[in-house]
Design a protein around this motif. Structure first.
Motif, PDB file in Angstrom:
ATOM      1  N   HIS A 114       0.820  -1.211   0.000  1.00 36.04           N
ATOM      2  CA  HIS A 114       0.000   0.000   0.000  1.00 36.04           C
ATOM      3  C   HIS A 114       0.853   1.261   0.000  1.00 36.04           C
ATOM      4  N   LEU A 174       0.770   4.184  -5.629  1.00 37.96           N
ATOM      5  CA  LEU A 174      -0.466   4.065  -4.856  1.00 37.96           C
ATOM      6  C   LEU A 174      -0.614   5.237  -3.885  1.00 37.96           C
ATOM      7  N   TYR A 212      -3.758  -1.044  -7.564  1.00 40.72           N
ATOM      8  CA  TYR A 212      -3.377  -1.952  -6.466  1.00 40.72           C
ATOM      9  C   TYR A 212      -3.409  -3.401  -6.935  1.00 40.72           C
TER      10      TYR A 212
END
Length: 435
Positions: free
Chosen positions: A253, A258, A338
């Motif tokens: 993440h 991202l 993602y």
């Protein structure tokens, strides 16, 4: 990340005296071998993409400083009650009601509008800043790939040097066999033919190596290189990069691209607030000094103005809907990105597992068997029980296995470096905190 006798470190934003000394000492004729750690530092020092990004950040910072500021005040001059008919027509002094005035006006956009302007400028600064980590990650992956590509091409070249030495010994042995009458005279040509094939293969390898040298040099230096002999050498050992699988998934993440979506979300939120602020009225104030005929005396006037938001909903409504749609788009794109990186990570780890098995098999089975076969064929040839062509074929098979092993090791090193710099390496801010 564990490098053999290497430590990756970077202090971003400004060069310390130690850093300047490092580059000056390194730049002296490339006295030391170019380690991967050094290549990464030099690449970040010279990368035009990072310099361009730094200029963008500077521009965005200036935009933040200029945002939320009140508009410039306005100076005005004018006449009130100026006659256009009668005996005093077109005269400034004959009509006592005529006033000459001078004053100043100041507009005050509503607080929400000014705050939204500040937040939008800060969000755009955040977007530009987020690009720094993206560009840095991409650059480090490119440098690592170029460094390992060149390193393993040099290993292949060293392997060919060993083969040429063995070829000369084989040629001498064949001459001895011909002289003793234990083999045909035509066999003496086989080592020469093999040497020709090896030379062709070496030429192809040298071409690829020269390209790899130039590729790496372009990444770490701003100076052109006309002579390949001036290019820095590499160490004898490649750095070892250790991947922690749990960290890879945990930091997924935190991937720079991202994280950049968070900056995009803030930009969309600021645009939404900016659109909503259009529904609130602005106001202004005017202060005037008025001059009349002497018998009446001078005066001052004050006037307040405010907008009537009659049509604001028609203007701001579509903008609000556009900002909400942009937020939904960003959330969907972030989810798509993602999943793509999760797939990339899964595939990369699967590739490393397969490469690890293939490398182990090549080192423990394929290459030892190929060497054993060369030895047996050579012994049979020396005993007069086999042709020299069988020895040449066995040697070529061994060469192919050795080259394949180097290719596998190169793929393993590049894949590992790409996964590390993309998913496991600490982010720039976190890395600075560790220094």
């Amino acid at each position: 990340m564990n490098f053999n006798k290497e430590k990756l470190s970077l202090k971003w934003g400004g060069c310390s005296i130690a850093t300047i000394c490092f580059f000056l000492s390194y730049g002296h004729a490339y006295a030391q071998p170019l380690t991967l750690d050094t290549a990464l530092k030099l690449a970040e020092q010279y990368a035009p993409t990072l310099r361009a990004n730094s200029a963008q950040i500077e521009g965005a910072e200036n935009m933040v400083s200029a945002s939320g500021i009140l508009p410039n005040p306005k100076l005005f001059v004018g006449l009130d009650n100026y006659p256009v008919s009668g005996d005093a027509a077109w005269s400034v002094t004959q009509e006592g009601m005529t006033m000459q005035k001078i004053g100043i006006m100041q507009d005050f956009p509503n607080r929400a509008k000014r705050q939204a302007e500040v937040e939008l400028a800060k969000a755009e600064l955040g977007s530009v800043t987020a690009q720094t980590e993206i560009l840095r990650s991409e650059l480090r992956q490119k440098v690592a790939s170029a460094w390992f590509k060149r390193f393993y091409l040099e290993r292949k070249l060293a392997l060919y040097d060993e083969l040429f030495s063995e070829n000369r010994l084989l040629s001498q042995m064949t001459q001895t066999q011909v002289t003793s009458g234990r083999t045909m005279v035509a066999d003496a040509l086989d080592p020469k033919q093999e040497a020709t094939v090896l030379l062709d293969q070496k030429d192809d390898l040298l071409r690829d190596l020269n390209k790899a040298k130039l590729e790496l040099h372009r990444l770490i230096s701003a100076e052109p290189t006309e002579n390949l002999t001036q290019i820095e050498t590499l160490p004898d050992q490649a750095p070892s990069i250790h991947l922690d699988t749990s960290k890879l998934y945990h930091h997924l993440h935190q991937h720079p691209e991202l994280k950049a979506f968070q900056a995009e979300k803030k930009t969309a939120e600021a645009k939404l607030k900016q659109a909503q602020a259009l529904q609130k009225p602005d106001w202004g104030i005017e202060l005037a000094y008025q001059h009349r005929a002497p018998e009446f005396g001078d005066m001052i006037g004050v006037q307040l103005t405010t907008e009537l938001p009659v049509f604001s909903k028609k203007r701001s409504g579509p903008l609000i809907q556009a900002a909400l749609a942009e937020q939904n788009r960003i959330i969907a794109d972030q989810e798509v990105q993602y999943r793509e990186y999760l797939t990339m990570l899964d595939d990369g780890l699967s590739d490393l597992d397969a490469l690890d098995q293939q490398i182990r098999r090549a080192m423990q089975i394929s290459i030892p068997l190929a060497k054993q076969k060369v030895g047996l064929q050579l012994a049979s040839y020396q005993a007069g029980k086999s042709n020299l062509s069988n020895v040449i074929t066995a040697r070529q098979a061994l060469l192919e296995q050795q080259l394949r092993l180097i290719d596998l090791q190169q793929q393993q090193a590049i894949t590992t470096a790409q996964l590390y710099f993309a998913f496991e390496e600490p982010t720039l801010n976190h890395a600075e905190e560790q220094l």
